[in-house]
Design a protein around this motif. Structure first.
Motif, PDB file in Angstrom:
ATOM      1  N   LEU A  62     -10.990  52.578  43.456  1.00 11.71           N
ATOM      2  CA  LEU A  62     -12.187  53.211  44.009  1.00 11.71           C
ATOM      3  C   LEU A  62     -12.987  52.210  44.839  1.00 11.71           C
ATOM      4  CD1 LEU A  62     -13.895  55.775  44.160  1.00 11.71           C
ATOM      5  CD2 LEU A  62     -15.091  55.010  42.093  1.00 11.71           C
ATOM      6  N   GLY A  63     -13.000  50.951  44.418  1.00 15.89           N
ATOM      7  CA  GLY A  63     -13.730  49.926  45.162  1.00 15.89           C
ATOM      8  C   GLY A  63     -13.191  49.762  46.571  1.00 15.89           C
ATOM      9  N   VAL A  64     -11.876  49.745  46.715  1.00 18.53           N
ATOM     10  CA  VAL A  64     -11.277  49.628  48.043  1.00 18.53           C
ATOM     11  C   VAL A  64     -11.512  50.907  48.839  1.00 18.53           C
ATOM     12  CG1 VAL A  64      -9.121  49.351  49.325  1.00 18.53           C
ATOM     13  CG2 VAL A  64      -9.538  47.977  47.279  1.00 18.53           C
ATOM     14  N   ASP A  72     -19.657  50.914  49.418  1.00 15.88           N
ATOM     15  CA  ASP A  72     -19.470  50.042  48.256  1.00 15.88           C
ATOM     16  C   ASP A  72     -20.531  50.215  47.179  1.00 15.88           C
ATOM     17  OD1 ASP A  72     -18.838  48.829  50.958  1.00 15.88           O
ATOM     18  OD2 ASP A  72     -17.589  47.556  49.705  1.00 15.88           O
ATOM     19  N   GLU A  73     -21.779  50.351  47.597  1.00 14.66           N
ATOM     20  CA  GLU A  73     -22.888  50.372  46.641  1.00 14.66           C
ATOM     21  C   GLU A  73     -22.928  51.644  45.798  1.00 14.66           C
ATOM     22  OE1 GLU A  73     -26.456  49.659  48.802  1.00 14.66           O
ATOM     23  OE2 GLU A  73     -25.932  47.580  49.297  1.00 14.66           O
ATOM     24  N   ASP A  74     -22.133  52.652  46.161  1.00 12.36           N
ATOM     25  CA  ASP A  74     -22.143  53.918  45.417  1.00 12.36           C
ATOM     26  C   ASP A  74     -21.084  53.983  44.328  1.00 12.36           C
ATOM     27  OD1 ASP A  74     -24.164  54.712  47.048  1.00 12.36           O
ATOM     28  OD2 ASP A  74     -22.980  56.112  48.244  1.00 12.36           O
ATOM     29  N   ARG A 103     -20.618  59.302  56.413  1.00 10.02           N
ATOM     30  CA  ARG A 103     -19.545  58.456  55.905  1.00 10.02           C
ATOM     31  C   ARG A 103     -18.785  59.173  54.806  1.00 10.02           C
ATOM     32  NH1 ARG A 103     -22.691  53.098  54.292  1.00 10.02           N
ATOM     33  NH2 ARG A 103     -24.054  54.720  53.443  1.00 10.02           N
ATOM     34  N   TYR A 104     -19.493  59.997  54.034  1.00 11.08           N
ATOM     35  CA  TYR A 104     -18.813  60.742  52.970  1.00 11.08           C
ATOM     36  C   TYR A 104     -17.899  61.816  53.529  1.00 11.08           C
ATOM     37  CZ  TYR A 104     -20.613  58.713  48.717  1.00 11.08           C
ATOM     38  OH  TYR A 104     -20.842  57.854  47.670  1.00 11.08           O
ATOM     39  N   GLN A 137     -14.574  46.881  57.494  1.00  8.48           N
ATOM     40  CA  GLN A 137     -15.861  47.080  56.836  1.00  8.48           C
ATOM     41  C   GLN A 137     -16.277  45.858  56.024  1.00  8.48           C
ATOM     42  OE1 GLN A 137     -18.116  49.479  56.867  1.00  8.48           O
ATOM     43  NE2 GLN A 137     -17.105  51.210  57.856  1.00  8.48           N
ATOM     44  N   GLN A 138     -15.338  45.277  55.290  1.00 12.26           N
ATOM     45  CA  GLN A 138     -15.686  44.136  54.445  1.00 12.26           C
ATOM     46  C   GLN A 138     -16.001  42.894  55.273  1.00 12.26           C
ATOM     47  OE1 GLN A 138     -16.200  44.692  51.071  1.00 12.26           O
ATOM     48  NE2 GLN A 138     -15.877  46.740  51.904  1.00 12.26           N
TER      49      GLN A 138
END
Length: 272
Positions: A62-64, A72-74, A103-104, A137-138
């Motif tokens: 899920l993090g990736v 990321d913060e969600d 974004r979602y 993004q990262q």
């Protein structure tokens, strides 16, 4: 620890350095052990994930997945994330279509859990698609840790041409820009608009953004920013006005800061 991007200067000068070294810096960032470990795990496991429930149950995956879309913060909002994914995007009443944060919508379209009987996670090149977005993004986030304006400028180069190229109305393009936290922040700064503009009715905002853009750049259609010269000028004005707003000085060799627009509107350009 991941490679930390080098941004030796702030403002437009720093942006120039970042652009010149972008390819090598991003390659070094992607090659770091932390990023490679996350990506290897995602490649190994994602093909076996066939539901939103499976995805949110694996925090590393899920993090990736979230990181690929700047969400990321969600990661702690698993109930919400699962609901967005399960409802998909094909139904106009789906949650992803109602959220102002688009974004979602991109996230749920990419995974396809709520849209198809077989999700996109089983497609052979799906891992490459998501990992490519994740790396971009990262890297932007890592750059932002050094300089927040640089992250906004990177997002601008990525997102605005995509918005500009869409076959949609001028108003719809502005709605998309206003609904994007990064794009609206850049435009507010470059056009000299206060953050409080966000409290206005969205159609009022569209009118103000369009009028200011017409005064500064000679057009009101965001589609014109598909042209590299227009995008570069917007990027330059963003950095220059941001420095002015923060009380910083602007200098670059013999560069001159010139007022290009009259009649109470100002567009700044750094002549090299």
């Amino acid at each position: 620890m991941s490679y930390q991007p080098i941004v030796p200067n702030s403002g437009y000068a720093g942006w120039g350095f970042l652009n010149r070294t972008m390819a090598s810096q991003k390659a070094a960032f992607v090659a770091s052990a932390e990023v490679q470990t996350q990506e290897a795990y995602f490649r190994e496991k994602i093909g076996s994930i066939t539901s939103a429930e499976d995805l949110v149950a694996d925090r590393r995956l899920l993090g990736v997945a979230l990181g690929a879309f700047g969400l990321d913060e969600d990661i702690g909002n698993t109930f919400f994330i699962r609901k967005v994914l399960e409802e998909g995007s094909l139904d106009g009443e789906a949650l992803a279509n109602k959220l102002s944060d688009k974004r979602y919508l991109a996230f749920t379209k990419a995974f396809g859990f709520g849209n198809y009987s077989t999700p996109r996670t089983v497609i052979s090149d799906f891992a490459d698609e998501i990992i490519g977005r994740y790396e971009t993004q990262q890297f932007e986030i890592a750059v932002g840790d050094a300089d927040g304006d640089m992250r906004l400028a990177l997002a601008l180069q990525r997102d605005l041409p995509e918005v500009a190229a869409k076959d949609t109305s001028v108003a719809t393009k502005w709605y998309t820009i206003i609904g994007s936290g990064s794009l609206s922040s850049v435009f507010q700064t470059a056009l000299g608009l206060p953050p409080s503009i966000a409290s206005l009715d969205v159609d009022q905002q569209v009118t103000i953004y369009a009028q200011k853009t017409e005064a500064f750049y000679g057009f009101s259609d965001p589609g014109q920013f598909a042209e590299a010269g227009a995008l570069e000028k917007l990027t330059r004005d963003f950095f220059l006005r941001s420095q002015i707003d923060s009380g910083g000085s602007i200098s670059s060799g013999n560069a001159a800061l010139m007022l290009l627009q009259g009649a109470g509107t100002s567009s700044f350009s750094l002549l090299l």
